[in-house]
Design an enzyme around this catalytic site. Structure first.
Site, mmCIF file in Angstrom:
data_model
loop_
_atom_site.group_PDB
_atom_site.id
_atom_site.type_symbol
_atom_site.label_atom_id
_atom_site.label_comp_id
_atom_site.label_asym_id
_atom_site.label_seq_id
_atom_site.Cartn_x
_atom_site.Cartn_y
_atom_site.Cartn_z
ATOM 1 N N CYS A 101 -0.911 17.243 -60.375
ATOM 2 C CA CYS A 101 -1.852 16.202 -60.549
ATOM 3 C C CYS A 101 -1.130 14.922 -61.323
ATOM 4 C CB CYS A 101 -3.035 16.775 -61.241
ATOM 5 S SG CYS A 101 -4.340 15.390 -61.547
ATOM 6 N N GLU A 102 -0.248 14.432 -60.424
ATOM 7 C CA GLU A 102 0.442 13.202 -60.838
ATOM 8 C C GLU A 102 0.854 12.594 -59.631
ATOM 9 O OE1 GLU A 102 1.531 12.105 -63.949
ATOM 10 O OE2 GLU A 102 1.304 14.178 -65.077
ATOM 11 N N TYR A 130 15.560 12.082 -60.463
ATOM 12 C CA TYR A 130 16.606 11.391 -60.124
ATOM 13 C C TYR A 130 16.495 10.414 -58.809
ATOM 14 C CZ TYR A 130 19.011 14.585 -63.061
ATOM 15 O OH TYR A 130 19.321 15.324 -64.480
ATOM 16 N N TYR A 186 20.176 22.891 -60.001
ATOM 17 C CA TYR A 186 19.018 22.169 -60.592
ATOM 18 C C TYR A 186 18.025 22.382 -60.065
ATOM 19 C CZ TYR A 186 23.818 20.462 -62.535
ATOM 20 O OH TYR A 186 24.778 20.511 -63.166
ATOM 21 N N GLY A 230 31.321 17.621 -61.526
ATOM 22 C CA GLY A 230 30.803 16.311 -60.924
ATOM 23 C C GLY A 230 30.908 16.430 -59.296
ATOM 24 N N ARG A 272 27.308 21.975 -59.407
ATOM 25 C CA ARG A 272 26.599 21.725 -58.245
ATOM 26 C C ARG A 272 27.329 22.302 -56.744
ATOM 27 N NH1 ARG A 272 23.138 17.478 -57.659
ATOM 28 N NH2 ARG A 272 24.054 16.629 -59.148
ATOM 29 N N GLU A 285 35.286 21.944 -63.774
ATOM 30 C CA GLU A 285 34.133 22.472 -64.165
ATOM 31 C C GLU A 285 32.850 21.952 -63.125
ATOM 32 O OE1 GLU A 285 31.376 21.185 -68.092
ATOM 33 O OE2 GLU A 285 33.688 21.582 -68.358
ATOM 34 N N PRO A 286 33.041 22.514 -61.844
ATOM 35 C CA PRO A 286 31.839 22.245 -61.099
ATOM 36 C C PRO A 286 30.748 23.204 -61.454
ATOM 37 C CG PRO A 286 33.595 23.785 -60.168
ATOM 38 C CD PRO A 286 34.005 23.459 -61.124
#
Length: 423
Positions: free
Chosen positions: A352-353, A322, A381, A236, A282, A279-280
């Site tokens: 198309c949103e 997010y 990500y 994290g 990102r 445990e990275p």
């Protein structure tokens, strides 16, 4: 190419002597561009947090699983996890041996667990149910258990992975039931792990959760502490996404000093001689990746200025999923040397949103058709969450090597790729 907003990447020589426009012209857009220099630097940041024997870094592969990047991460001495057969396959392709892969299960099928067992991987389970399934498949084996320390952290509710409102982990009050299952299936508890969430920018919550896990390890029954091989504190680790606002970085010196002191003192007190892992995901790969796209249309709806690009949420999901912020750089065509006024603009994609918004109401130099746009901090990500929604093709990926050369590390999808699996 003249540039109107590129001081961040200029300061890093991110593109290795190439220009973003040249890369966009050669490889097309959308295009993920990675810096080997920055990737190696981030690996070393975390490998140097502690000199305690057994300290190590477990890269969370879900952040970015490109085998070329995994190979660099392996060279820097990290181990990896796998949460699916696909991640396991790519880890193996990148050269990681079984002893350097942890299989972190989350509601996995018996078939997936059976394959991890066949490959002699250490498997972490995060529920009593999965522990029972694993025990039935591998009686007498070794297992890790993921606990929920009750402390969560993260920039969005969807990335908090501990506490009461999350699906992850076994709560400590279930410890007796865990040991009943271990005894029933003659399993050895080889490891403990946890994860509190994603993108924390101060060390306190992480270290508090680490202390909770160590306290739990110290309270294990039946001499289980002596058999523990791994204590994994999870990840994290955050990065500053607001580059052009000089957002401060996570203070690794403070975090590392306090973590080192914690594990050193605890090991001396308990006699623990196994591994400690962080445990990275990102932190390792986010900043080494930039997503290049092209401005294709500019218009005003009322008093709102929209900049239309080829960067739909099929290419970068984080802003839609997010509400994530990514800073932007703007690279105009070489012939465009005119000044740009600052305007409030909303940057949209080609899906198309109505929710396909990359950046809302940003004050930026006025963008024009054919500008190349750089989305910073897209290495984590980014491609990993890309899709074929609207039957758009997933982009290519290139790596700027240490010597400045550029390698294509994933080819752009073709229309044939869309139809390959149809009968």
């Amino acid at each position: 190419m003249p540039s109107i907003r590129s001081s961040y990447t200029d300061s890093l020589n991110f593109y290795g002597g190439h220009t973003p426009g040249e890369l966009a012209e050669t490889y097309g857009t959308p295009l993920y561009v990675y810096s080997e220099n920055l990737l190696r630097e981030r690996c070393r940041d975390l490998m140097n947090l502690s000199e305690h024997p057994g300290y190590g870094v477990n890269y969370s592969v879900k952040a970015n699983a490109n085998p070329a990047l995994l190979g660099i991460i392996r060279e820097e001495g990290l181990v990896v996890d796998a949460m699916s057969p696909g991640e396991l396959h790519l880890n193996t392709m990148a050269g990681f041996p079984p002893e350097k892969i942890l299989y972190i299960s989350n509601n996995n099928s018996s078939e997936e667990l059976r394959e991890a067992i066949r490959r002699t991987l250490l498997v972490s389970v995060d529920s009593l149910s999965q522990l029972a399934v694993f025990g039935g498949l591998n009686p007498g084996g070794r297992v890790m258990v993921r606990f929920n320390p009750g402390i969560g952290a993260g920039h969005h509710a969807k990335v908090v992975t501990a506490g009461k409102a999350t699906k992850f982990g076994v709560t400590p009050d279930k410890l007796d039931e865990v040991f009943a299952l271990l005894k029933k299936y003659r399993l050895t508890l080889a490891g403990l792990n946890q994860h509190i969430g994603s993108l924390f920018m101060t060390p306190d919550g992480y270290l508090d959760a680490a202390a909770v896990l160590l306290d739990l390890a110290e309270r294990l029954p039946d001499g289980a502490l002596k058999k523990l091989e791994i204590i994994d504190f999870g990840g994290g680790f955050g990065i500053p996404y607001h580059k052009y606002d000089d957002e401060p970085r996570l203070d690794l010196a403070q975090l590392g000093g306090r973590l080192h002191a914690l594990i050193t003192a605890w090991s001396a007190k308990t006699g623990y001689g196994g591994r400690f892992l962080i445990e990275p995901g990102r932190y390792i790969v986010a900043e080494c990746g930039i997503l290049l796209g092209r401005v294709q249309a500019v218009k005003n709806n009322g008093d709102k200025r929209y900049v239309g690009t080829d960067l739909g949420f099929n290419v970068l999901m984080r802003p839609v999923m997010y509400d994530s912020f990514h800073d932007m750089e703007i690279y105009p065509p070489p012939e465009d040397k005119t000044a740009r006024e600052q305007l409030v603009q909303t940057i949209a994609g080609n899906i198309c949103e109505s929710g396909d918004i990359l950046a809302k109401d940003r004050l930026l130099p006025a963008m024009r058709e054919n500008d190349v746009l750089g989305v910073l901090d897209a290495g984590a990500y980014g491609f990993a969450m890309a899709s074929n929604y609207n039957q758009r093709l997933r982009p290519a990926e290139v790596l700027v090597r240490v010597d400045g050369t550029v390698s294509l590390i994933r080819g752009r999808e073709t229309l044939d790729d869309l139809t390959r699996r149809f009968p």
